[in-house]
Design a protein around this motif. Structure first.
Motif, PDB file in Angstrom:
ATOM      1  N   PRO A   1       0.801  -1.227   0.000  1.00 35.44           N
ATOM      2  CA  PRO A   1       0.000   0.000   0.000  1.00 35.44           C
ATOM      3  C   PRO A   1       0.831   1.273   0.000  1.00 35.44           C
ATOM      4  CG  PRO A   1      -0.001  -1.023   2.174  1.00 35.44           C
ATOM      5  CD  PRO A   1       0.677  -1.989   1.262  1.00 35.44           C
ATOM      6  N   ILE A   2       2.139   1.151   0.242  1.00 45.37           N
ATOM      7  CA  ILE A   2       2.998   2.333   0.233  1.00 45.37           C
ATOM      8  C   ILE A   2       3.583   2.556  -1.163  1.00 45.37           C
ATOM      9  CG2 ILE A   2       5.120   3.344   1.159  1.00 45.37           C
ATOM     10  CD1 ILE A   2       4.573   1.846   3.756  1.00 45.37           C
ATOM     11  N   GLN A   3       4.102   1.503  -1.771  1.00 41.71           N
ATOM     12  CA  GLN A   3       4.745   1.659  -3.081  1.00 41.71           C
ATOM     13  C   GLN A   3       3.738   1.655  -4.233  1.00 41.71           C
ATOM     14  OE1 GLN A   3       8.788  -0.535  -3.263  1.00 41.71           O
ATOM     15  NE2 GLN A   3       7.654  -1.632  -1.680  1.00 41.71           N
ATOM     16  N   LEU A   4       2.706   0.802  -4.153  1.00 42.85           N
ATOM     17  CA  LEU A   4       1.705   0.724  -5.226  1.00 42.85           C
ATOM     18  C   LEU A   4       0.301   0.683  -4.623  1.00 42.85           C
ATOM     19  CD1 LEU A   4       3.188  -1.775  -7.860  1.00 42.85           C
ATOM     20  CD2 LEU A   4       2.791   0.677  -8.142  1.00 42.85           C
ATOM     21  N   PRO A   5      -0.168   1.766  -4.062  1.00 45.94           N
ATOM     22  CA  PRO A   5      -1.518   1.759  -3.496  1.00 45.94           C
ATOM     23  C   PRO A   5      -2.578   1.772  -4.596  1.00 45.94           C
ATOM     24  CG  PRO A   5      -0.591   3.953  -3.396  1.00 45.94           C
ATOM     25  CD  PRO A   5       0.513   3.061  -3.900  1.00 45.94           C
ATOM     26  N   ALA A   6      -3.739   1.208  -4.293  1.00 49.79           N
ATOM     27  CA  ALA A   6      -4.852   1.251  -5.237  1.00 49.79           C
ATOM     28  C   ALA A   6      -5.208   2.701  -5.527  1.00 49.79           C
ATOM     29  CB  ALA A   6      -6.054   0.514  -4.659  1.00 49.79           C
ATOM     30  N   GLY A   7      -5.434   3.001  -6.804  1.00 55.64           N
ATOM     31  CA  GLY A   7      -5.756   4.357  -7.209  1.00 55.64           C
ATOM     32  C   GLY A   7      -4.572   5.142  -7.719  1.00 55.64           C
ATOM     33  N   LEU A   8      -3.337   4.648  -7.494  1.00 56.27           N
ATOM     34  CA  LEU A   8      -2.152   5.337  -7.989  1.00 56.27           C
ATOM     35  C   LEU A   8      -2.169   5.353  -9.517  1.00 56.27           C
ATOM     36  CD1 LEU A   8       0.667   6.597  -7.274  1.00 56.27           C
ATOM     37  CD2 LEU A   8       1.598   4.294  -7.577  1.00 56.27           C
ATOM     38  N   LYS A   9      -1.738   6.446 -10.091  1.00 54.20           N
ATOM     39  CA  LYS A   9      -1.697   6.593 -11.537  1.00 54.20           C
ATOM     40  C   LYS A   9      -0.268   6.423 -12.032  1.00 54.20           C
ATOM     41  CE  LYS A   9      -3.463   7.770 -15.612  1.00 54.20           C
ATOM     42  NZ  LYS A   9      -4.519   6.996 -16.295  1.00 54.20           N
ATOM     43  N   LEU A  10      -0.053   5.436 -12.920  1.00 49.19           N
ATOM     44  CA  LEU A  10       1.248   5.227 -13.542  1.00 49.19           C
ATOM     45  C   LEU A  10       1.187   5.699 -14.985  1.00 49.19           C
ATOM     46  CD1 LEU A  10       1.990   1.580 -12.311  1.00 49.19           C
ATOM     47  CD2 LEU A  10       2.817   3.700 -11.303  1.00 49.19           C
ATOM     48  N   SER A  11       2.337   6.008 -15.530  1.00 50.73           N
ATOM     49  CA  SER A  11       2.397   6.391 -16.934  1.00 50.73           C
ATOM     50  C   SER A  11       2.103   5.170 -17.803  1.00 50.73           C
ATOM     51  CB  SER A  11       3.779   6.946 -17.280  1.00 50.73           C
ATOM     52  OG  SER A  11       3.906   7.107 -18.673  1.00 50.73           O
ATOM     53  N   PRO A  12       1.185   5.259 -18.754  1.00 53.01           N
ATOM     54  CA  PRO A  12       0.894   4.103 -19.621  1.00 53.01           C
ATOM     55  C   PRO A  12       2.117   3.607 -20.375  1.00 53.01           C
ATOM     56  CG  PRO A  12      -0.809   5.781 -19.843  1.00 53.01           C
ATOM     57  CD  PRO A  12       0.296   6.402 -19.037  1.00 53.01           C
ATOM     58  N   THR A  13       3.057   4.509 -20.681  1.00 54.12           N
ATOM     59  CA  THR A  13       4.258   4.078 -21.404  1.00 54.12           C
ATOM     60  C   THR A  13       5.109   3.133 -20.568  1.00 54.12           C
ATOM     61  OG1 THR A  13       5.454   6.042 -20.632  1.00 54.12           O
ATOM     62  CG2 THR A  13       4.328   6.209 -22.745  1.00 54.12           C
ATOM     63  N   ALA A  14       4.967   3.225 -19.243  1.00 52.22           N
ATOM     64  CA  ALA A  14       5.739   2.324 -18.367  1.00 52.22           C
ATOM     65  C   ALA A  14       5.242   0.894 -18.471  1.00 52.22           C
ATOM     66  CB  ALA A  14       5.643   2.805 -16.920  1.00 52.22           C
ATOM     67  N   LEU A  15       4.075   0.699 -19.059  1.00 47.67           N
ATOM     68  CA  LEU A  15       3.494  -0.638 -19.159  1.00 47.67           C
ATOM     69  C   LEU A  15       3.689  -1.253 -20.541  1.00 47.67           C
ATOM     70  CD1 LEU A  15       0.095   0.195 -17.421  1.00 47.67           C
ATOM     71  CD2 LEU A  15       2.218  -0.574 -16.345  1.00 47.67           C
TER      72      LEU A  15
END
Length: 841
Positions: free
Chosen positions: A238-252
């Motif tokens: 929940p600290i590094q990747l909490p639900a609701g966090l927005k990542l850059s689509p290019t990172a995927l």
């Protein structure tokens, strides 16, 4: 990559030694020129470090890929069951009748109790909401202040032409947070919509369970389920990747494996679901992250310690496990060292017997150069060996991971089967018909079973039977002949003794006529009267085990980076009796003994297994996992079945004689190299070499030089009973080359380091095939024991043998000194050099 930094420092130190030795060689007029060898090793080590870095990175990415792929695939398999649940539950008789009747508190209480019964079996749901056509909430499982449900998902469910509606987002009548729901319309007998049923999936709870199984203690990996747009649906931290966090689509999009998040760099891998029976899920991705500063510190640990040299030798040759470039590096290092050894050996031959003032210095310099070469190759071999161990350990871990995946998917699959039979047994129509059977009622039950079976394709047949075991209805028209027959299987009587809707029965995995005499599982539940709990009969669901288990195993095979199964890999499910339940390999038929027996009790005690086994003459990486159950299934419902999943990957052939490998400078090297006869003692120098495990030599004065075996022309005719290997052009003249091993009766090891030693013998110039070159020690004549003192054989062309001792003075083998004049005399007796050359041509 700290391990590679350590090797880089070691190579830098060796390069400094090469610089010094090259300079000394240039100062010494008799030393071998080393600049070419120095440059070759410099290029080799640079290439090696590059390959090591790539392989290390690829291993870390592969580990991430396995975890991320498992996470999303397990979730999608779970959600596939939800798409069937909503279709069946929306057709439930009690739910339909409630919507057809006028609203009442009693009816709402009754249906909400039914919802609680449902969730008691299917604990994957947090809420069930029933909405009528006017959007009024008629009943629900969880308390909520909303009275109406005016949301687009309701309209879509009422008018969609599909089989279900899947929606992820904020629904005001469910929660202020995003939720994953499955909705479908409830219809009357005329297929007119009466309302909508909504199932609210416990997504966060389910993902936490998935992450918990995939991530061991002290694992730095962070897993998440994310949308293609980069929205984190659920994360393991929940600290590094909490639900609701927005990542850059290019990172995927896998363009760059490094992403920045919260001021930290991560190695990243995103995976799409492989789907299940055509269902691809909500379109989410599995995401694996690991901090860059910890990504390459995770090695094979305990797994790599049991990987021996013979296994590494077998594994190295497997094209599917290591890149061609990396395999070539090891051969290149050996080739450079072989050329260096030959150069040093020939340089020492030129110094033999010399009384020049700098001869002693040149000899010492030559052997220091050879020692530097051996150290350089040793570091190369050590670095490659460590990488091979790490890769083999990674394959073992991959086998363990895929076995755990297979058994987890199997448990989840059978969890649904245990739930299905209990829920369907609560259908009001079944109870009514069994209480008062009629032909029309029987047909109605068959129609319901057929509808269910169309939704749940994992069953070959659904059977409703009465209290005497007589079949009342079936789901498959092709099985209609069963209606009216009496079931006599053991599980029938056991089913009729079940006194609670929370209990179920399951057959042994055995052949049954209900499955064309093939082995399968039959799950059962009792149908009870609405009041009083009297058992009226039962429902039996015949699991279509052959294709279902086969599909699980096919999806569980260890794969390469492109998703293709590793060559020769197989997976099996094994029952508690040690017999195969299912196999991805046709060699292992259902009911046969497991090809790789595993102790289920040990698995239960020690956890999942990863090891190396030998099977059919091959080293195999093996992973095994024991069934642990899922949620209530096999954990708290009283059912136990010790099924084991096994995944295996062949690593290489088991060597017939792993100890037959030769090593330059083998037996006795230390003693003879360190010992020098005292001044005034008659002595001679011996140029030594190895054939197989034997240490041989000739007087250095009789040696011309050693040359590469490349260019050896095979003989056109037999000569000397196969002793003639062919001829080698040397200084413009064809020289006959003999298989010395055959002459001496020594097994030919055919080493990749084979060389040809050119000698002068009784007026002939001959070549001798040897496996590798050894030392050139100086030996006192008095230390040479005549061969007649050891053996009665008079035809062995040898001057004698020299006994050697180790550092503690204990016997350490013997050096046989050959007599080249006797070799030449023997061959002259067969026609002389001219005849030999003619035979070679």
């Amino acid at each position: 990559m700290r391990a590679i930094d350590d090797y880089r420092q070691a190579f830098d130190r060796l390069q400094a030694s090469w610089d010094t030795l090259t300079l000394l060689g240039q100062l010494s007029g008799n030393a071998t020129e080393m600049s070419g060898t120095r440059s070759a090793f410099e290029e080799l080590t640079a290439s090696l470090l590059g390959h090591l870095a790539k392989e290390t990175r690829d291993k870390a990415l592969t580990d991430l890929r396995i975890k991320a792929q498992n996470a999303i695939d397990v979730l999608v398999r779970n959600l596939f069951e939800r798409t069937a649940d909503i279709g069946f539950l929306a057709a439930d008789t009690d739910i339909r009748e409630m919507l057809e009747a006028s609203p009442s508190a009693e009816a709402r209480a009754a249906i909400e109790q039914r919802f609680r019964d449902y969730v008691a079996k299917y604990s994957v749901y947090s809420d069930i909401v029933l909405v009528d056509r006017q959007a009024d909430i008629r009943a629900r499982l969880a308390p909520h202040e909303a009275k109406t449900a005016r949301h687009a998902v309701i309209d879509e469910a009422l008018h969609s032409s599909g089989a279900y509606v899947e929606h992820y987002g904020v629904l005001d009548f469910v929660s202020d947070e995003k939720a994953l729901v499955y909705a479908w319309r409830v219809e009357d007998a005329s297929r007119r919509p009466l309302g909508v049923l909504v199932l609210v999936f416990r997504l966060a709870d389910e993902m936490a369970g998935i992450f918990r199984k995939l991530l061991m203690d002290h694992d730095w990996t962070v897993l998440a389920c994310v949308s293609p747009e980069g929205d984190v649906v659920a994360g393991s931290c929940p600290i590094q990747l909490p639900a609701g966090l927005k990542l850059s689509p290019t990172a995927l999009q896998r363009r760059d494996p490094i992403i920045r998040l919260g001021g930290r760099q991560y190695l990243a891998m995103a995976c799409s679901s492989t789907g299940y029976q055509g269902y691809m899920g909500p379109g989410w991705l599995g995401l694996g992250l690991i901090p860059l500063d910890a990504a390459f510190d995770q090695d094979g640990g305990e797994l790599s310690k049991g990987i021996g040299e013979d296994l590494l030798a077998a594994v190295t040759s497997q094209a599917g496990l290591f890149s061609a470039e990396l395999r070539a590096v090891s051969r290149q290092a050996a080739a450079i060292q072989g050329d260096l050894n030959r150069s040093v050996w020939n340089g020492s031959i030129r110094q033999a017997g010399s009384t020049a003032a700098n001869a002693a210095f040149s000899k010492i310099l030559l052997w220091e150069i050879s020692s530097a070469g051996r150290k350089t190759q040793a570091v190369c071999d050590a670095s490659i060996g460590d990488l091979h161990r790490t890769v083999v350990a990674a394959i073992m871990e991959k086998c363990r991971s895929r076995a755990a995946f297979a058994i987890d998917v199997m448990d989840r699959n059978l969890y649904e089967r245990a739930n299905d039979c209990r829920w369907w047994a609560l259908n009001a129509t079944f109870a009514r018909v069994l209480a008062s059977p009629t032909p029309e009622g029987n047909r109605a039950c068959s129609d319901i079973l057929a509808t269910i079976n169309a939704l749940y394709t994992v069953y070959s047949n659904l059977i409703l039977f009465d209290a005497q075991g007589v079949v009342i209805a079936v789901s498959q028209p092709s099985q209609a002949h069963l209606v009216g027959t009496t079931l006599d299987a053991e599980w029938v009587a056991r089913t009729l003794t079940l006194r609670s809707g929370q209990h179920y029965g399951v057959s042994a995995f055995e052949p049954t006529p209900l499955y064309d005499d093939a082995a399968t599982l039959v799950y059962t539940a009792a149908v009870q009267a609405p009041s009083g709990g009297r058992v009226l009969g039962g429902i039996a669901i015949v699991f279509d085990s052959t294709p279902q288990f086969a599909a699980i195993l096919a999806d569980s095979l260890p794969t390469d980076e492109d998703g293709a199964a590793l060559a020769g890999a197989f997976a099996v499910l094994v029952g508690s009796d040690g017999r195969v339940i299912s196999s991805s390999d046709p060699r292992f038929a259902i009911g046969s003994e497991s090809p790789l027996p595993v102790d289920a009790a040990a698995l239960e005690r020690d956890g999942d297994l990863a090891c190396i086994r030998t099977y059919e003459g091959r080293h195999m990486a093996v992973g095994a996992a024991l069934s642990k159950g899922y949620r209530e299934y096999k954990t708290s419902d009283g059912h136990r079945a010790d099924v084991v999943a096994i995944c295996a990957v062949p690593l290489g052939e088991v060597a017939a004689d792993a100890g037959a490998k030769t090593a330059a400078g083998g037996e006795g090297r230390g003693t003879l190299a360190a010992h020098k006869p005292a001044d005034g003692v008659e002595a001679f120098e011996v140029a030594t070499f190895h054939i197989g495990r034997h240490w041989l030599g000739v007087r250095a004065r009789d040696v011309v030089e050693a040359v590469d075996i490349v260019g050896l022309k095979p003989s056109a005719r037999k000569a000397g009973d196969g002793l003639l290997a062919g001829y080698k052009l040397h200084q413009g003249q064809p020289v006959p080359v003999l298989r010395l091993a055959r002459l001496l009766g020594i097994p030919d090891a055919s080493s990749e380091e084979q060389q040809i030693v050119i000698v002068r013998a009784a007026g002939l110039t001959l070549g001798l095939v040897v496996d590798s070159l050894g030392l050139i020690p100086e030996i006192a004549v008095s230390d040479l024991r005549p061969l007649r003192d050891i053996t009665a054989k008079a035809d062995v062309p040898a001057l004698g043998v020299v006994a050697t001792r180790d550092a503690r003075g204990a016997p350490a083998g013997m050096l046989m000194v050959l007599d080249v004049d006797r070799l030449g005399a023997r061959l002259q007796g067969e026609g002389g050099q001219g005849a030999l050359i003619q035979a070679a041509e």
